[in-house]
Design a protein around this motif. Structure first.
Motif, mmCIF file in Angstrom:
data_model
loop_
_atom_site.group_PDB
_atom_site.id
_atom_site.type_symbol
_atom_site.label_atom_id
_atom_site.label_comp_id
_atom_site.label_asym_id
_atom_site.label_seq_id
_atom_site.Cartn_x
_atom_site.Cartn_y
_atom_site.Cartn_z
ATOM 1 N N PHE A 11 0.670 -1.190 0.103
ATOM 2 C CA PHE A 11 -0.366 -0.318 0.144
ATOM 3 C C PHE A 11 1.288 1.132 0.118
ATOM 4 N N CYS A 12 1.799 1.415 -0.923
ATOM 5 C CA CYS A 12 2.503 2.277 -0.855
ATOM 6 C C CYS A 12 2.802 3.490 -2.134
ATOM 7 N N THR A 13 2.617 4.367 -1.919
ATOM 8 C CA THR A 13 1.841 5.931 -3.004
ATOM 9 C C THR A 13 2.921 5.197 -4.254
ATOM 10 N N ALA A 14 2.285 5.779 -5.851
ATOM 11 C CA ALA A 14 2.560 5.811 -6.739
ATOM 12 C C ALA A 14 4.015 5.916 -7.021
ATOM 13 N N GLU A 15 4.569 6.796 -6.433
ATOM 14 C CA GLU A 15 5.781 7.856 -6.270
ATOM 15 C C GLU A 15 6.790 6.773 -5.899
ATOM 16 N N GLU A 16 6.510 6.263 -4.681
ATOM 17 C CA GLU A 16 7.206 5.290 -3.967
ATOM 18 C C GLU A 16 7.355 4.211 -4.925
ATOM 19 N N ARG A 17 6.427 3.691 -5.613
ATOM 20 C CA ARG A 17 6.312 2.055 -6.600
ATOM 21 C C ARG A 17 7.219 2.648 -7.567
ATOM 22 N N ALA A 18 7.346 3.909 -8.270
ATOM 23 C CA ALA A 18 8.284 4.266 -8.950
ATOM 24 C C ALA A 18 9.529 4.034 -8.733
ATOM 25 N N ALA A 19 10.057 5.011 -6.885
ATOM 26 C CA ALA A 19 11.004 4.531 -7.094
ATOM 27 C C ALA A 19 12.035 3.194 -6.427
ATOM 28 N N GLY A 20 10.858 2.255 -6.129
ATOM 29 C CA GLY A 20 11.356 1.130 -5.584
ATOM 30 C C GLY A 20 11.942 0.307 -7.102
ATOM 31 N N ALA A 21 10.869 1.218 -7.983
ATOM 32 C CA ALA A 21 11.053 -0.195 -8.929
ATOM 33 C C ALA A 21 12.784 0.612 -9.507
ATOM 34 N N SER A 22 12.706 1.177 -9.593
ATOM 35 C CA SER A 22 14.129 1.780 -10.401
ATOM 36 C C SER A 22 15.699 1.698 -9.469
ATOM 37 N N LEU A 23 14.562 0.992 -8.435
ATOM 38 C CA LEU A 23 16.475 0.324 -7.726
ATOM 39 C C LEU A 23 16.435 -0.778 -7.369
ATOM 40 N N GLY A 24 15.287 -1.888 -8.699
ATOM 41 C CA GLY A 24 15.978 -3.202 -8.794
ATOM 42 C C GLY A 24 14.022 -4.347 -8.055
ATOM 43 N N LEU A 25 13.292 -3.527 -7.224
ATOM 44 C CA LEU A 25 12.141 -3.922 -6.457
ATOM 45 C C LEU A 25 11.464 -4.373 -7.634
ATOM 46 N N MET A 26 10.195 -5.444 -7.685
ATOM 47 C CA MET A 26 9.323 -5.606 -8.199
ATOM 48 C C MET A 26 8.177 -5.236 -7.993
ATOM 49 N N GLU A 27 7.183 -4.903 -9.007
ATOM 50 C CA GLU A 27 5.911 -3.788 -8.771
ATOM 51 C C GLU A 27 5.116 -5.184 -8.507
ATOM 52 N N ALA A 72 10.221 -16.803 -11.234
ATOM 53 C CA ALA A 72 8.554 -17.445 -11.428
ATOM 54 C C ALA A 72 8.125 -16.305 -10.776
ATOM 55 N N VAL A 73 8.105 -15.100 -9.368
ATOM 56 C CA VAL A 73 7.099 -14.884 -8.984
ATOM 57 C C VAL A 73 7.012 -13.661 -9.831
ATOM 58 N N ALA A 74 7.936 -12.565 -10.967
ATOM 59 C CA ALA A 74 7.973 -11.632 -11.377
ATOM 60 C C ALA A 74 6.800 -12.004 -12.962
ATOM 61 N N GLN A 75 7.113 -13.284 -13.646
ATOM 62 C CA GLN A 75 6.222 -13.946 -14.322
ATOM 63 C C GLN A 75 4.689 -13.793 -14.090
ATOM 64 N N TYR A 76 4.469 -13.701 -12.998
ATOM 65 C CA TYR A 76 3.282 -13.967 -12.200
ATOM 66 C C TYR A 76 3.008 -12.277 -11.986
ATOM 67 N N LEU A 77 3.162 -11.638 -11.194
ATOM 68 C CA LEU A 77 2.810 -10.252 -11.336
ATOM 69 C C LEU A 77 2.720 -10.202 -12.030
ATOM 70 N N GLU A 78 3.398 -9.529 -13.429
ATOM 71 C CA GLU A 78 2.722 -9.131 -14.747
ATOM 72 C C GLU A 78 1.531 -9.646 -15.651
ATOM 73 N N ARG A 127 -2.139 -6.788 -15.509
ATOM 74 C CA ARG A 127 -3.030 -7.126 -16.575
ATOM 75 C C ARG A 127 -4.237 -7.396 -16.440
ATOM 76 N N ALA A 128 -4.489 -8.317 -16.031
ATOM 77 C CA ALA A 128 -5.260 -8.975 -14.767
ATOM 78 C C ALA A 128 -6.423 -7.662 -14.694
ATOM 79 N N VAL A 129 -5.658 -6.817 -13.566
ATOM 80 C CA VAL A 129 -6.201 -5.905 -12.284
ATOM 81 C C VAL A 129 -6.132 -5.117 -13.694
ATOM 82 N N GLU A 130 -5.855 -4.224 -14.555
ATOM 83 C CA GLU A 130 -5.034 -2.802 -15.209
ATOM 84 C C GLU A 130 -7.203 -3.540 -16.111
ATOM 85 N N GLU A 131 -7.509 -4.621 -16.756
ATOM 86 C CA GLU A 131 -8.723 -4.837 -17.631
ATOM 87 C C GLU A 131 -10.277 -4.607 -16.090
ATOM 88 N N ASP A 132 -9.953 -5.552 -15.220
ATOM 89 C CA ASP A 132 -10.988 -5.628 -14.325
ATOM 90 C C ASP A 132 -11.147 -4.057 -13.717
#
Length: 395
Positions: free
Chosen positions: A159-175, A361-367, A371-376
């Motif tokens: 439940f982080c912010t969108a800005e934190e998500r972007a910062a974490g992704a830039s440092l290699g964390l999975m979104e 394996a988790v990264a593939q699941y998250l992708e 997509r499913a969340v966005e479509e929903d």
């Protein structure tokens, strides 16, 4: 400034840091005497969880809070816990745990950077103004190092912010993406103004539900600040126990937590009660942010038609409009909220798994999940309760 080394320390008890020092990072906006943006990351809320023994090592939440200091001054902090289970998080990873343990590993303990039992979006990397970039980087690096040095399976920032998500992704964390339902205030003057934005059928249904609920034979009242009294919490504790026992088996929060909220946080609370002959029969607990009303818990001792919708959702909208708040966050899950004016939104989290094979394996699941969340969300929004002309005006 950046040449000064940053030191990261781990606190096993929030009492190890002064409230003013923590809140200078968590809610600097509240220095003007107003409410914090997010009441859940304040020292008083997190400390109440610990002092009430709602959060302890025995409950499966062992505090491991991070504090980043420069020249002895705290510039950033984060609520972090070593978890012995995956309960009370609302971003579910039970399947990950089962897969890891079927492969012969130990998924627990893991690290959870979050507010316990609280599915509300807010800053997780609490940084003093002026230190945003280096503070976030220091906290992420500190949490990752703590995970790896202790040979833990994973780190989860939920439940982080969108800005934190972007910062974490830039440092290699999975979104990761998930979904909630929020109500948005489009400058409505009153509840009727909100109803006017809905389709005729939805508008009639809500009016019918409100009339049904308010005809239960009593009054619906709201309490905050000094109007809150200890006997209100006695009643709400009964409601909370009943709901907690049915949803989770065991309620997460102890009775002492609500006493501490009464003592330290009653200005941060809006407690809506349905009362008949002075006896509460249903209630909903909300926390008040600077611009958001957060719906948290509901319960009842009597069942009346549409009472849940009235006390939890419609009363929250009423009070958000009256206070000029921009939105209501109604908690986790619940597509039934859509018909009552709450729209689907994306929630964000970040994850780190040191094991490269499992991480792939988790990264593939998250992708696929994203997509499913966005479509929903796209489909649910299209079937939303608002008039087509109103939707077009917002686009």
């Amino acid at each position: 400034m950046t040449d000064t080394p940053i030191e990261i320390s781990v606190l096993t008890d929030l009492g190890q840091i002064d409230a003013a020092e923590w809140d200078a990072c968590a809610c600097p906006e509240a220095a003007d005497g107003g409410p914090p943006n997010d009441p859940f990351t304040t020292h008083r809320f997190l400390r109440a969880l610990e002092e009430s023994h709602s959060v302890t090592g025995r409950s499966g939440w062992q505090p491991q809070h991070l504090v980043a200091r420069m020249g002895g001054e705290a510039i950033a902090c984060a609520p972090l816990y070593a978890k012995g289970h995956s309960q009370g998080e609302y971003i579910f990873d039970h399947n990950w745990a089962h897969a890891w343990e079927r492969a012969g590993g130990h998924y627990y303990p893991k690290l959870q950077l979050a507010v316990p039992f609280t599915p509300a979006t807010g800053r997780r990397f609490l940084v003093r103004p002026g230190y945003e970039e280096i503070g976030v980087q220091a906290l992420i690096q500190g949490a990752v190092q703590l995970t790896e040095r202790n040979d833990l399976s994973s780190l989860h920032i939920t439940f982080c912010t969108a800005e934190e998500r972007a910062a974490g992704a830039s440092l290699g964390l999975m979104e990761r993406s998930s979904q909630q339902f929020h109500w948005f205030n489009d400058g409505y003057a009153d509840f009727d103004g909100f109803l006017g934005a809905l389709s005729s059928r939805k508008r009639k249904n809500i009016r019918k539900e409100r009339a049904q609920a308010q005809a239960f034979g009593g009054q619906i009242r709201a309490y905050t600040g000094d109007s809150l009294q200890p006997h209100h919490w006695d009643a709400f504790w009964r409601f909370y126990q009943d709901t907690g026992a049915r949803k989770w088996g065991t309620p997460y929060l102890s009775r002492a937590f609500f006493d501490l909220v009464q003592e330290r946080m009653r200005d941060d609370v809006l407690l809506v009660m349905a009362e008949r002959d002075g006896v509460p029969v249903a209630g909903a607990l909300n926390f008040i942010g600077r611009d958001v009303l957060y719906g948290r818990y509901w319960g009842c001792t009597e069942h009346h038609p549409a009472m849940h919708f009235e006390v939890c959702y419609y009363q929250a909208i009423d009070h958000a409009i009256a206070r000029g708040l921009s939105r209501v966050e109604a908690g986790a899950q619940g597509e039934h909220k859509l018909a009552r004016g709450y729209l689907p939104v994306t929630c964000h989290s970040l994850h780190h798994i040191p094991n490269e094979g499992f991480a792939r394996a988790v990264a593939q699941y998250l992708e696929a999940e994203a997509r499913a969340v966005e479509e929903d969300i796209e489909v649910l929004t299209a079937y939303g309760p608002f008039r087509r002309s109103h939707v077009e005006e917002q686009q």
